[in-house]
Design an enzyme around this catalytic site. Sequence first.
Site: not given
Ligand SMILES: O=P(O)(O)OC[C@H]1O[C@H](OP(=O)(O)OP(=O)(O)O)[C@H](O)[C@@H]1O
Ligand SMILES: Nc1ncnc2[nH]cnc12
Length: 176
Positions: A61, A98
């Site tokens: 994203r 997370e």
């Molecule tokens: O601050 P953090 O605890 O590290 O979490 C934030 C990250 O988690 C989500 O991505 P995700 O890992 O879901 O990957 P995606 O964007 O490919 O779906 C979000 O888009 C961030 O990249």
């Molecule tokens: N709560 C949340 N919402 C969207 N993206 C995330 N990535 C990690 N935590 C998230």
Amino acid sequence: MNNQLLLDNLRCIPDWPIKGVNFRDVTTLFKNPASLKEISDEMYELYKDKGITKIVGIESRGFVMSSALAIRLGAGVVLCRKPGKLPCKTVQESYAKEYGMDTIEIHEDAINENDVVLLHDDLLATGGTMKAACDLVKKFHPKKVYANFIIELVNENFIGRKIFDEDVEVSTLLQL
Ligand SMILES: O=P(O)(O)OC[C@H]1O[C@H](OP(=O)(O)OP(=O)(O)O)[C@H](O)[C@@H]1O
Ligand SMILES: Nc1ncnc2[nH]cnc12
């Protein structure tokens, strides 16, 4: 103060992808032309005078606004991806997030010592992803590193912002 247009267009999904996670879905901010423009304008105001030469977008994203802003700033875009997606030699970092563990990588020739780098992702939760991305980018010894998020989670005991080195300037558009 949080922008009402952005708040009104952000969708939250309780217990996704696992129970206990309140998922902030930025796709609803991106699909609305007014909120998309608002994000672009706010980011442009923050970074128009910083001399940014490369924007590193975090998969997936983070890619959306990285490209939009790079065009406005006259900067290049670098993809920070999950393992196995980039075709040439890469540098990697692993991190805890997370919900689970992950690894990210960047092409080894993507950044140089003359670059002023802005890293961008949609959301800051634990900060694990962006800290790993910052550590990765610092291996290239750029002149300066900035980090930006659309959303910073602050109300669920997240302290993501504290994880960054002091020399990384962090900004967020919404604090939730
Ligand atoms: O601050 P953090 O605890 O590290 O979490 C934030 C990250 O988690 C989500 O991505 P995700 O890992 O879901 O990957 P995606 O964007 O490919 O779906 C979000 O888009 C961030 O990249
Ligand atoms: N709560 C949340 N919402 C969207 N993206 C995330 N990535 C990690 N935590 C998230």
